[in-house]
Enzyme design. Structure first.
Site: not given
Length: 432
Positions: A122, A154, A253, A263
């Protein structure tokens, strides 16, 4: 295809193993001699469900190999992936790209025929341009192409995310590389993954923008949960109500502790740093970072309030200390602030995590690792469910009925408040 993965950290190891399982010949390279020796024995340096089995299977079938010889590994490969760390620089928000550039320099020494150099780490926008400059100092541009191919894995779900991705993003400034990489990823595309073809800089920004948006969702729902606590509303109802809007979606959420891991913390900061470099104010992302930084302080105050300012000598049980379930990753976990806070206040802390004891707590006073959930809870004044491991979703609290003074602080809202209260225990959740 013949692939070389530079770096056997989370991204390099998972990606390399999965590529080999798709039938490619993969060499995973790392300068850590002991890590490579252990990998050849099937000893995995990270906790990731299912990874050990795939390593053993593909190493045995000779599709997967491990090496410390970067030069030879690059020579033997057609596609070279850079999968090294890009942590946040000390005293700065910007990403430390030293490992990326060091890998590019090493690659440049071994290119004798056409190779695709893929940056999977990244990185901020324009990093691919810099990699291209580094390699072109020693290699003619017709012998290589630099591509951005960000990962969206993930922790705890990485293998499934690799095999069944939402999308595969390939950022390249030449059509030849796009064709080759579409072929490489064809087994995943055939399962329904969207192949997104972009320019190199766009692919770099897609990764950062994705993480920043997900971090924003977490921070948003955490702030709404604060309002719920003040107004007597259950945050779970709010999450369901807004998550059913297809424009929003229910994922991320879930109110709880601050976001952490490898990350979101570093990527939101690096995105702001990149924007500052280009004289652009990302006020929303800056606000997200600040709110998340304050989240653990707010939870500390809540614990203090629950214990009525009497923390000293209280026995506190922490269930889970990693930043989320199904990983051993402690980076930016809320427990790194909560446990030292309670230790300084004189609490006696016991913790259990399925991935074992953590070095981060070894030097703290009155903090000890328990061998099981039961041992951690036994004799405690308050149980803090910090990480949503499946092990903690079905605790038989009836075992602890003798301890009617037991307080349960469910930071992940995995239990029904009414059911816990019916047993006679005090229950506190987040935003409820």
């Amino acid at each position: 295809m013949k692939l070389c993965m530079i770096g056997t950290g989370y991204v390099g190891l998972v990606s390399g193993v999965c590529f080999s399982d798709l039938g490619n010949d993969v060499i995973c390279v790392d300068k850590d001699i002991n890590k490579i020796k252990n990998l050849k024995k099937g000893i995995i340096p990270i906790y990731e469900p299912g990874l050990e089995e795939l390593v053993l299977k593909n190493y045995k079938n000779k599709r997967l190999n491990f090496s410390t010889n970067l030069k030879e590994s690059v020579k033997k490969s057609d596609i070279v992936f850079i999968c090294v760390g890009t942590p946040t620089k000390k005293n700065s928000n910007s990403a430390d790209l030293s490992q990326v550039y060091a890998a590019a320099k090493e690659i440049s020494k071994s290119v004798k025929k056409f190779k695709i150099v893929i940056n999977k780490s990244t990185v901020p926008v324009t990093t691919g341009d810099e990699i291209e400059k580094i390699i072109s100092k020693k290699v003619n541009k017709k012998f290589f192409s630099v591509v951005s191919n960000p990962e969206f894995l993930r922790e705890g779900e990485a293998i499934r995310d690799f095999i069944y991705p939402d999308r595969v993003v390939v950022g390249s400034n030449d059509s030849k590389s796009q064709r080759i990489l579409k072929n490489l990823y064809s087994p995943l595309i055939s399962k329904g993954a969207k192949f997104v073809s972009t320019k190199r800089r766009a692919a770099e920004l897609i990764k950062y923008a994705s993480n920043a948006f997900l971090a924003t969702k977490i921070t948003f729902i955490n702030e709404i949960s604060n309002l719920c606590e003040k107004t007597g509303i259950d945050i779970e109802d709010i999450s369901i109500g807004i998550g059913l809007d297809k424009r929003i979606g229910s994922r991320f959420l879930r109110a709880g502790p601050a976001y952490g891991g490898s990350c979101f913390p570093k990527d939101t900061k690096a995105l702001v740093s990149t924007a500052d470099k280009f004289k652009t104010n990302l006020s929303v992302v800056k606000s997200v970072i600040r709110s998340n930084d304050l989240r653990s302080d707010l939870l500390c105050k809540r614990i203090n309030l629950i214990l009525k300012n009497k923390i000293k000598n209280k026995v506190v049980s922490f269930l889970g200390v990693t930043f989320k379930a199904n990983t051993d990753d402690m980076r930016d976990s809320s427990s790194l602030k909560l446990i030292p806070f309670l230790s300084k206040k004189g609490a006696k802390i016991k913790y259990f995590d399925p991935t074992g004891p953590k070095n981060e707590f070894k030097k703290l006073k009155n903090v000890e690792f328990s061998d099981s959930t039961y041992e951690s809870i036994k004799g405690s004044d308050i149980v803090i469910i910090h990480t949503e491991w499946n092990d903690f979703k079905s605790i038989n609290f009836k075992k602890y009925l003798k301890n009617k003074k037991l307080i349960i602080y469910d930071m992940r809202n995995i239990y029904s408040p009414n059911k816990i209260k019916k047993l006679g225990f005090k229950y506190f959740g987040v935003g409820r």
